[in-house]
Design a protein around this motif. Structure first.
Motif, PDB file in Angstrom:
ATOM      1  N   GLU A  42       0.821  -1.208   0.000  1.00 17.25           N
ATOM      2  CA  GLU A  42       0.000   0.000   0.000  1.00 17.25           C
ATOM      3  C   GLU A  42       0.864   1.271   0.000  1.00 17.25           C
ATOM      4  N   GLN A  43       1.969   1.217   0.748  1.00 10.91           N
ATOM      5  CA  GLN A  43       2.892   2.357   0.748  1.00 10.91           C
ATOM      6  C   GLN A  43       3.488   2.569  -0.644  1.00 10.91           C
ATOM      7  N   LEU A  44       3.792   1.460  -1.317  1.00 10.60           N
ATOM      8  CA  LEU A  44       4.363   1.560  -2.664  1.00 10.60           C
ATOM      9  C   LEU A  44       3.360   2.175  -3.631  1.00 10.60           C
ATOM     10  N   LEU A  45       2.107   1.723  -3.536  1.00 12.43           N
ATOM     11  CA  LEU A  45       1.043   2.274  -4.376  1.00 12.43           C
ATOM     12  C   LEU A  45       0.927   3.781  -4.174  1.00 12.43           C
ATOM     13  N   LYS A  46       1.047   4.197  -2.917  1.00 13.88           N
ATOM     14  CA  LYS A  46       0.883   5.607  -2.579  1.00 13.88           C
ATOM     15  C   LYS A  46       2.082   6.427  -3.049  1.00 13.88           C
ATOM     16  N   GLN A  47       3.281   5.851  -2.900  1.00 14.72           N
ATOM     17  CA  GLN A  47       4.485   6.615  -3.202  1.00 14.72           C
ATOM     18  C   GLN A  47       4.762   6.696  -4.706  1.00 14.72           C
ATOM     19  N   TYR A  48       4.491   5.633  -5.424  1.00 13.99           N
ATOM     20  CA  TYR A  48       4.789   5.609  -6.866  1.00 13.99           C
ATOM     21  C   TYR A  48       3.574   5.134  -7.664  1.00 13.99           C
ATOM     22  N   PRO A  49       2.474   5.884  -7.624  1.00 11.97           N
ATOM     23  CA  PRO A  49       1.250   5.421  -8.296  1.00 11.97           C
ATOM     24  C   PRO A  49       1.427   5.237  -9.803  1.00 11.97           C
ATOM     25  N   LEU A  50       2.292   6.037 -10.432  1.00 13.15           N
ATOM     26  CA  LEU A  50       2.474   5.928 -11.875  1.00 13.15           C
ATOM     27  C   LEU A  50       3.279   4.687 -12.235  1.00 13.15           C
ATOM     28  N   LEU A  51       4.302   4.422 -11.436  1.00 15.94           N
ATOM     29  CA  LEU A  51       5.153   3.259 -11.681  1.00 15.94           C
ATOM     30  C   LEU A  51       4.324   1.977 -11.686  1.00 15.94           C
ATOM     31  N   ILE A  52       3.439   1.877 -10.697  1.00 20.09           N
ATOM     32  CA  ILE A  52       2.672   0.650 -10.477  1.00 20.09           C
ATOM     33  C   ILE A  52       1.875   0.244 -11.706  1.00 20.09           C
TER      34      ILE A  52
END
Lengths: 188, 188
Positions: A154-164
């Motif tokens: 969830e932190q990853l989704l929040k920090q790099y939404p475009l990358l995901i």
DNA sequence: CTCTTAGTGTGATAAATGTCACTCTAAAAT
DNA sequence: ATTTTAGAGTGACATTTATCACACTAAGAG
């Protein structure tokens, strides 16, 4: 001109005259790669530090059992390399591979040092990059210390939404250090 | 003289004249702390980057549930701070606490910048430190991606055999991201 | 169009790790 | 001398995550 992307990137940290930027850009070479191609292969020497103009890369560490772990992703305006092997001029322990067609600017270690020695501004720029690179890694360590797999996702989704959106979930799992099956069961 | 330790440390990377070192050392102040004292407390401003002359520190992140996680240990000839809070002059999100009586040299951010701007050698020194700091953090991330708790513990024993003897196992557990009970069951 | 392949989801089960409760020891404090 | 406290070990059980097997879909190759 492609090099203008580099200039804008550097000028976010230090202002440059036209002459200075000309001098800097003379030390970079341009290369293009297709999806699935390798910029660095484990066991080979690491010639370059790469500034990414467009595309998407993954830095991969393969363990003794052949399992692949993603040490980092890198996209536009990021720098990437097997930095230890580059900096110490030893063989790569990781590989750097395209997840998309990618265009980069390449800087040899000799030129990295030359830029730092000739232009204190560039040393200042690389110092700033190194400091923030360290802080990013420390942030990831803290995420691991404090959170389980779902919270880290969830932190990853929040920090790099475009990358995901550009990376298959199985690859995100290899970055988060969790199996793709476990990641697939998270509802978020 | 205590400052000589700093000189030897810097000269491992860049040579210095007596005048240069005099100028450098004028920007540091000396402080001593007792075991259990705090150099940095969460929520407070972070005045200094610390060079450790003697002793042992832990950098601690406390999560929402009050659990303490050790982001790093630091001993003689290491630099430590809540570097993000220091660098951006914001409030500390971590605390820095003595595990032993500790003596440090303190550098304010203004003086850090002044040293970098005045002496390219010092900027070079800090660049080298930052690069190796990043590589150390990346190494720890790879350890986490590739290894279970027991293997990470064994890698830590191998990498920092001296540190391990000075730190209680419960604190090593908080650094490795594993419960003290689980660590206690490893036979190694 | 058919076939292959990459990416994903999911059930069943095993393995790793966390949590809680309790004990023991040695050092520090009184 | 005694009491307190920090550090460590361990059993029982719960939870999280990995592993294996299989199914499904969509995109690309022939």
């Amino acid at each position: 001109m492609m090099q203008e992307k580099l200039r804008a990137h550097i000028e976010q940290i230090v202002p440059l005259t036209d002459d200075e930027f000309q001098f800097i850009s003379d030390h970079f070479t341009n290369k293009k790669y297709k999806k699935h191609q390798f910029l660095i292969q484990e066991g080979q020497p690491v010639k370059y530090h790469y500034f990414i103009l467009s595309g998407l890369l993954k830095l991969v560490y393969t363990d003794g059992t052949g399992k692949q772990h993603i040490v980092s992703f890198a996209m536009e305006n990021w720098w990437e390399s097997d930095f230890y092997a580059y900096y110490t001029q030893t063989e790569a322990t990781m590989s750097l591979e395209c997840l998309e067609d990618t265009e980069v600017l390449c800087l040899t270690l000799a030129d990295y040092k030359k830029l730092c020695d000739t232009l204190p501004k560039m040393q200042r720029f690389f110092l700033e990059k190194a400091n923030f690179g360290f802080l990013g890694a420390q942030r990831r360590i803290i995420s691991w210390l404090t959170s389980n797999a779902q919270a880290r996702y969830e932190q990853l989704l929040k920090q790099y939404p475009l990358l995901i959106q550009r990376v298959p979930k199985s690859q995100l799992a290899a970055y988060l250090g969790v199996s793709r099956e476990t990641l697939s069961r998270f509802t978020s």
